[in-house]
Motif scaffolding. Structure first.
Motif, short mmCIF file in Angstrom:
data_model
loop_
_atom_site.label_atom_id
_atom_site.label_comp_id
_atom_site.label_asym_id
_atom_site.label_seq_id
_atom_site.Cartn_x
_atom_site.Cartn_y
_atom_site.Cartn_z
N ALA A 88 0.85 -1.20 0.00
CA ALA A 88 0.00 0.00 0.00
C ALA A 88 0.88 1.24 0.00
O ALA A 88 0.68 2.18 -0.79
N LEU A 89 1.89 1.23 0.87
CA LEU A 89 2.74 2.42 1.07
C LEU A 89 3.44 2.87 -0.21
O LEU A 89 3.69 4.06 -0.39
N ILE A 90 3.73 1.94 -1.10
CA ILE A 90 4.45 2.28 -2.32
C ILE A 90 3.72 3.39 -3.10
O ILE A 90 4.36 4.22 -3.75
N HIS A 91 2.41 3.46 -2.96
CA HIS A 91 1.63 4.49 -3.66
C HIS A 91 1.78 5.88 -3.05
O HIS A 91 1.33 6.87 -3.63
N ALA A 92 2.38 5.93 -1.86
CA ALA A 92 2.70 7.23 -1.27
C ALA A 92 4.19 7.53 -1.42
O ALA A 92 4.65 8.62 -1.10
N GLN A 93 4.95 6.53 -1.90
CA GLN A 93 6.40 6.70 -2.03
C GLN A 93 6.81 7.08 -3.44
O GLN A 93 7.85 7.70 -3.64
N ASP A 94 6.02 6.65 -4.40
CA ASP A 94 6.42 6.80 -5.79
C ASP A 94 5.24 7.40 -6.58
O ASP A 94 4.21 6.75 -6.76
N LYS A 95 5.42 8.64 -7.03
CA LYS A 95 4.32 9.35 -7.69
C LYS A 95 3.92 8.69 -9.00
O LYS A 95 2.77 8.84 -9.44
N LEU A 96 4.83 7.96 -9.63
CA LEU A 96 4.52 7.29 -10.89
C LEU A 96 3.69 6.03 -10.64
O LEU A 96 2.67 5.80 -11.31
N VAL A 97 4.10 5.24 -9.66
CA VAL A 97 3.32 4.06 -9.28
C VAL A 97 1.91 4.50 -8.88
O VAL A 97 0.92 3.88 -9.27
N MET A 98 1.86 5.60 -8.13
CA MET A 98 0.57 6.12 -7.65
C MET A 98 -0.31 6.53 -8.83
O MET A 98 -1.47 6.12 -8.93
N ARG A 99 0.23 7.34 -9.74
CA ARG A 99 -0.57 7.81 -10.90
C ARG A 99 -1.15 6.63 -11.69
O ARG A 99 -2.31 6.63 -12.07
N ARG A 100 -0.28 5.62 -11.94
CA ARG A 100 -0.72 4.47 -12.75
C ARG A 100 -1.83 3.70 -12.05
O ARG A 100 -2.82 3.32 -12.67
N ARG A 101 -1.65 3.50 -10.74
CA ARG A 101 -2.64 2.72 -10.01
C ARG A 101 -3.96 3.48 -9.92
O ARG A 101 -5.04 2.89 -10.10
N LEU A 102 -3.89 4.77 -9.67
CA LEU A 102 -5.12 5.55 -9.56
C LEU A 102 -5.87 5.54 -10.89
O LEU A 102 -7.11 5.41 -10.93
N GLU A 103 -5.12 5.65 -11.97
CA GLU A 103 -5.73 5.60 -13.30
C GLU A 103 -6.45 4.26 -13.49
O GLU A 103 -7.59 4.21 -13.94
N ALA A 104 -5.76 3.17 -13.10
CA ALA A 104 -6.34 1.84 -13.25
C ALA A 104 -7.60 1.69 -12.40
O ALA A 104 -8.52 0.94 -12.76
N LEU A 105 -7.64 2.41 -11.26
CA LEU A 105 -8.81 2.33 -10.38
C LEU A 105 -9.91 3.31 -10.81
O LEU A 105 -10.94 3.42 -10.15
N GLY A 106 -9.65 4.02 -11.89
CA GLY A 106 -10.68 4.93 -12.39
C GLY A 106 -10.79 6.23 -11.63
O GLY A 106 -11.79 6.94 -11.73
N ALA A 107 -9.74 6.57 -10.87
CA ALA A 107 -9.76 7.85 -10.16
C ALA A 107 -9.24 8.94 -11.10
O ALA A 107 -8.28 8.71 -11.83
N PRO A 108 -9.85 10.12 -11.09
CA PRO A 108 -9.41 11.19 -11.99
C PRO A 108 -8.06 11.75 -11.57
O PRO A 108 -7.87 12.10 -10.40
N VAL A 109 -7.11 11.81 -12.51
CA VAL A 109 -5.77 12.36 -12.22
C VAL A 109 -5.38 13.32 -13.35
O VAL A 109 -5.93 13.24 -14.45
N PRO A 110 -4.42 14.22 -13.10
CA PRO A 110 -3.93 15.08 -14.19
C PRO A 110 -3.31 14.21 -15.28
O PRO A 110 -2.82 13.11 -15.00
N ARG A 111 -3.32 14.71 -16.52
CA ARG A 111 -2.62 13.98 -17.58
C ARG A 111 -1.13 13.98 -17.27
O ARG A 111 -0.58 15.00 -16.85
N TYR A 112 -0.49 12.83 -17.45
CA TYR A 112 0.91 12.68 -17.03
C TYR A 112 1.61 11.70 -17.95
O TYR A 112 0.96 10.98 -18.72
N ALA A 113 2.92 11.65 -17.86
CA ALA A 113 3.68 10.61 -18.54
C ALA A 113 4.97 10.36 -17.79
O ALA A 113 5.56 11.29 -17.22
#
Ligand SMILES: Nc1ncnc2c1ncn2[C@@H]1O[C@H](COP(=O)(O)OP(=O)(O)O)[C@@H](O)[C@H]1O
Ligand SMILES: [Mg+2]
Length: 398
Positions: free
Chosen positions: A102-127
């Motif tokens: 779970a904590l990895i999503h607060a440690q790594d902004k890239l892991v977090m963005r990808r997971r949130l996107e997969a969960l259907g949470a709205p995030v800024p466009r990123y790469a």
């Protein structure tokens, strides 16, 4: 034979000796406990107040083992412990909460963005960016101002750079890549304001959400928090709370989860980032809610039933006290004396940290019902404690 119930109070261990650990210890006292902390030095904010201190490093496995030994749970005041070390501790039977996956999503902004996107949470466009060509592609695709972020290791805006144009973005990305830092680039979201949805979740699966707050930032640092967020519709607040509770459950968070949100001019909410620990946006709860985030974090990691998250008054305003550009000649003690003389309603929390420019050294809560007045008082009080000057010209001995 029947097991004899233990009368020992449970021990929670926290990695990090900063102000969050200090205030968690404060909450532990009321539960008949004390907090064991892993601090880098004996003069860190939490090490100064709990008798249960391990001096060591959060990147040293043996130091982590020492602080975790015999603890009911091992938890965090920051997110900088390498995941590999946490995995080892888990394999050795340590109850790491939130768990490393779970904590990895607060440690790594890239892991977090990808997971949130997969969960259907709205995030800024990123790469994710591994070369300047990838940056150019992204910039051409989104046609918006860019924000460059180090994926790991930042806080208080330190790993975040607002690019003035593509050339600047290329420069920043180039520097990060040369330093071996994983990078992401995002669209610069036009902000109406920033919000935070703070929740807690226990291993049993209980969730609790505080009122959604507005976080006012200056130079990438939060300076004020308003609880509840003014003029946020009940529907939108409830949606933000539901989103935060859902993310806590889907990611398997145990403890407090802060979901930092952007509100755009047309009223949409996007997730900025996640923190899995007591968070600056929850400091208002110490005086403004029936249960503080620090007690709630302890309850959650110990799998106790969670506490009531209602606000005790219509409005609470929290202002951070930041170290001034130039340390004032007047001592903190004297500044506090004068603050109390003028503002008996100020609820002050100082961290016993040396004052350095921009450093968070304390916060002040004002609880009441007049938003404008409370914001004014909070601003005045925080500025006074920082600088030893009343910005409205008030004369100390007038
Ligand atoms: N994509 C973005 N668009 C606009 N502002 C941003 C964006 N990303 C970050 N910011 C601003 O920078 C601040 C810090 O960024 P954040 O990713 O939360 O980093 P940190 O880990 O340092 O808190 C945010 O609170 C916000 O004010
Ligand atoms: Mg942030």
């Amino acid at each position: 034979m029947m097991a004899v119930p233990s009368s020992r109070t449970p021990l929670v261990a926290m990695v990090g000796g900063g102000q969050l650990a200090r205030m968690t210890h404060q909450a532990a006292i009321a539960l008949g406990q004390n907090l064991r902390v892993l601090a880098n030095a004996a003069d860190e904010p939490a090490a100064l107040v709990t008798p249960n201190v391990v001096i060591g490093s959060h990147t040293d496995l043996d130091d982590l083992r020492r602080v975790a030994a015999g603890a009911a749970a091992l938890t965090f005041d920051h997110e900088h412990v390498p995941a590999e070390l946490l995995e080892k501790l888990v394999a050795e039977g340590v109850n790491v909460l939130p768990p490393p996956q779970a904590l990895i999503h607060a440690q790594d902004k890239l892991v977090m963005r990808r997971r949130l996107e997969a969960l259907g949470a709205p995030v800024p466009r990123y790469a994710a960016i591994e070369s300047l060509d990838e940056l150019d592609d992204f910039a051409a695709r989104i046609d918006a101002a860019l924000v460059v972020k180090a994926a790991r290791g930042g806080y208080d805006g330190r790993g975040v750079r607002m690019a003035s144009d593509l050339a600047h973005a290329r420069e920043v990305v180039g520097d990060y890549l040369a330093g071996g830092v994983p990078v992401l680039v995002e669209e610069r979201v036009p902000l109406r304001r920033e919000l935070s949805a703070l929740v807690a979740r226990s291993p049993f699966g209980q969730g609790a959400a505080w009122p959604v707050v507005e976080t006012v930032q200056r130079d990438g640092i939060c300076v004020q928090v308003i609880a509840p967020a003014p003029e946020l519709s009940a529907d939108k607040a409830a949606a933000a709370q539901r989103l935060a509770l859902r993310l806590a459950a889907e990611l398997g968070v145990v403890g407090v989860l802060a979901v930092e949100l952007f509100e755009t001019p047309d009223g949409a909410l996007l997730v900025n980032e996640l923190a899995m620990r007591p968070h600056n946006s929850g400091h208002w709860t110490m005086d403004g809610s029936r249960t503080s985030q620090f007690e709630q974090h302890l309850r959650a990691v110990l799998d106790y039933p969670l506490g009531d998250t209602d606000a005790i008054a219509p409005v609470t305003v929290m202002a951070n006290v930041l170290g001034a550009a130039e340390q004032p000649a007047m001592s903190v003690d004297e500044r506090l004396h004068h603050l109390f003389a003028r503002m008996p309603d100020a609820r002050v929390h100082l961290y016993a940290k040396a004052e350095r420019p921009g450093r968070k050294v304390g916060h002040i809560n004002f609880v009441g019902d007049d938003l404008t007045k409370l914001r004014e008082r909070a601003e005045l009080a925080a500025h006074w404690l920082s600088c030893g000057q009343w910005s409205d010209g008030w004369e100390v001995h007038g």
